[in-house]
Design an enzyme around this catalytic site. Structure first.
Site, PDB file in Angstrom:
ATOM      1  N   HIS A   1       1.542  28.793  30.904  1.00 33.17           N
ATOM      2  CA  HIS A   1       0.474  29.788  30.722  1.00 33.17           C
ATOM      3  C   HIS A   1       0.722  30.490  29.386  1.00 33.17           C
ATOM      4  O   HIS A   1       1.136  31.634  29.333  1.00 33.17           O
ATOM      5  CB  HIS A   1       0.452  30.778  31.886  1.00 33.17           C
ATOM      6  CG  HIS A   1      -0.464  30.363  32.985  1.00 33.17           C
ATOM      7  ND1 HIS A   1      -1.832  30.248  32.797  1.00 33.17           N
ATOM      8  CD2 HIS A   1      -0.233  30.011  34.265  1.00 33.17           C
ATOM      9  CE1 HIS A   1      -2.395  29.853  33.931  1.00 33.17           C
ATOM     10  NE2 HIS A   1      -1.450  29.686  34.838  1.00 33.17           N
TER      11      HIS A   1
ATOM     12  N   TYR B   1     -16.990  24.543  21.393  1.00 32.51           N
ATOM     13  CA  TYR B   1     -17.679  25.719  21.925  1.00 32.51           C
ATOM     14  C   TYR B   1     -18.539  26.392  20.864  1.00 32.51           C
ATOM     15  O   TYR B   1     -18.187  26.404  19.696  1.00 32.51           O
ATOM     16  CB  TYR B   1     -16.639  26.734  22.434  1.00 32.51           C
ATOM     17  CG  TYR B   1     -15.780  26.214  23.562  1.00 32.51           C
ATOM     18  CD1 TYR B   1     -16.220  25.182  24.375  1.00 32.51           C
ATOM     19  CD2 TYR B   1     -14.525  26.757  23.808  1.00 32.51           C
ATOM     20  CE1 TYR B   1     -15.435  24.713  25.412  1.00 32.51           C
ATOM     21  CE2 TYR B   1     -13.735  26.299  24.844  1.00 32.51           C
ATOM     22  CZ  TYR B   1     -14.192  25.264  25.637  1.00 32.51           C
ATOM     23  OH  TYR B   1     -13.415  24.809  26.664  1.00 32.51           O
TER      24      TYR B   1
ATOM     25  N   GLU C   1       3.619  43.070  30.495  1.00 29.58           N
ATOM     26  CA  GLU C   1       2.926  43.288  31.779  1.00 29.58           C
ATOM     27  C   GLU C   1       2.505  44.740  31.976  1.00 29.58           C
ATOM     28  O   GLU C   1       1.640  45.023  32.799  1.00 29.58           O
ATOM     29  CB  GLU C   1       3.827  42.827  32.930  1.00 29.58           C
ATOM     30  CG  GLU C   1       4.056  41.322  32.923  1.00 29.58           C
ATOM     31  CD  GLU C   1       5.074  40.880  33.945  1.00 29.58           C
ATOM     32  OE1 GLU C   1       6.029  41.636  34.198  1.00 29.58           O
ATOM     33  OE2 GLU C   1       4.932  39.759  34.483  1.00 29.58           O
TER      34      GLU C   1
END
Ligand SMILES: [Zn+2]
Length: 400
Positions: free
Chosen positions: A104, A304, A381
């Site tokens: 990730h 895109y 985080e």
């Protein structure tokens, strides 16, 4: 419960442990592409505790949740992408990827965790909502057009009586200051087009080039001509990037090869410029080759479109971020980013915006932090509650 930004942000902070725990579970088990069965199961599990109607994709492992407010009204969409990248993680984090070759590295695990956090906050406040919130969990953002497939499967009509009329997405960025919200009106991210070409000459002996047709100097001329085309033909206020990223030809020192292969990318910030430059790359290459009596075969792979933020919604994001997090955390970006996003497909259909959430780890200068997609990237985080609250507040404001 009141619609109070300070109370919402504090609720998001109180829920931080749950958000971070979920994020770490996703981080350990990254999945790539359009089929993410384990990630999908984690999302379905988390949604099962909430008063949310859930449907899943047919051609891809997407999840769409619908939260109905206390009163009727329009439908507002919040999006999180769920897929990982083909990267071997070298971060040394205790919850690093357990899947070799998958990571990730673009923070999509944080997006999923934040949107699930927002879903919990919104479910607790559904009496405040006049309308429906659609939660879009999409696979295949990293080049597989997941958002386009979800649109084709009826994403915008998931509430038949009230089609989606606005959309918002957050993207976590490792080299922006932690906890900041960064956004701009108009073009936010570029269109990305891929091209490949083969210059066809005639093979022969390297000592007798006149009896062959050598594609190598022609390929070199094409590379330079493309750069001149960009600087001389493209308005600097509607810019383009053309990069030749891969070039191969030949096999050894005394052979003239038959062909030379080139490929690269085109990045643009408007649909008009995109059309122009795609056409110009082909035209320049074909004519340079023709000047030397050679031909070019050309392939254009459309990526895109440009990600265009609605001007009013971008202003609203800044205003909402300032109310939630403080003035200094809401930042107007001076320029777009030349990466690309398939949230662009949604913004072609409904007004909305994508905002960047800074998540540079503590003790690191943002400019020097390993970037999204790096094998070393780390996201702070501590920034996640800001993203949770922003997702939720955007929906609360849209469905007042
Ligand atoms: Zn991403």
């Amino acid at each position: 419960m009141p619609n109070d930004p300070a109370e919402l942000f504090s609720a998001a902070r109180d829920d931080a442990d749950r958000t971070i725990d979920l994020r770490r579970r996703l981080h350990r088990h990254p999945e790539i592409g359009l089929q993410l069965p384990q990630t999908q199961a984690t999302v379905l599990d988390a949604l099962a505790e909430l008063p949310i109607e859930v449907t899943t994709g047919k051609s891809l492992s997407s999840v769409v949740g619908v939260l109905r407010g206390g009163r009727p009204g329009p439908t507002y969409l919040l999006r999180a992408d769920m897929d990982a990248l083909q990267v071997f993680e070298d971060s040394d984090l205790p919850f690093a990827s357990e899947i070799p070759g998958a990571m990730h590295a673009c923070g999509h695990d944080t997006h999923v965790a934040m949107l699930l956090g927002a879903a919990r906050l919104l479910a607790e406040r559904r009496d405040l909502l006049a309308g429906q919130v659609v939660l879009m969990f999409q696979p295949g953002e990293e080049g597989q057009h997941g958002a386009r497939y979800m649109l084709e499967e009826g994403l915008l009509d998931v509430v038949p009586e009230a089609p989606v009329s606005g959309a918002f997405a957050v993207h976590t960025i490792s080299n922006m200051p932690s906890g900041t919200i960064n956004v701009r009106p108009g073009p936010m991210m570029a269109a990305a087009d891929q091209w490949r070409m083969t210059v066809r000459g005639r093979g022969g002996h390297a000592s007798m080039p006149h009896s062959a047709a050598d594609p190598i100097p022609v390929a070199a001329e094409i590379v330079l001509a493309l750069q001149s085309m960009v600087t001389r033909r493209v308005d600097v206020f509607d810019p383009a990037v053309v990069t030749v990223a891969h070039i191969t030809a030949g096999s050894r020192d005394n052979v003239i090869p038959e062909t030379a292969f080139l490929e690269g990318t085109i990045r643009t910030l408007s649909a008009e410029r995109r059309r122009d430059v795609v056409e110009a790359v082909q035209r320049v290459a074909t004519h340079v080759a023709a000047a030397h009596e050679m031909t070019v075969t050309w392939e254009h792979i459309a990526g895109y479109p440009v990600t265009v933020n609605d001007v009013g919604v971008a202003a609203q994001v800044l205003d909402t971020a300032a109310r939630l997090l403080g003035e200094q955390q809401a930042r107007l970006m001076p320029a777009p980013v030349m990466g690309a996003e398939d949230f662009s497909y949604l913004l072609e259909r409904v007004p909305g915006a994508m905002a960047f959430l800074g998540a540079c780890p503590p003790g690191v200068e943002p400019a020097g932090a390993p970037a999204n997609h790096s094998n070393l990237v780390v996201f702070d985080e501590e920034a996640l509650p800001a993203g949770v609250a922003l997702y939720a507040q955007m929906a609360l404001d849209a469905l007042r």
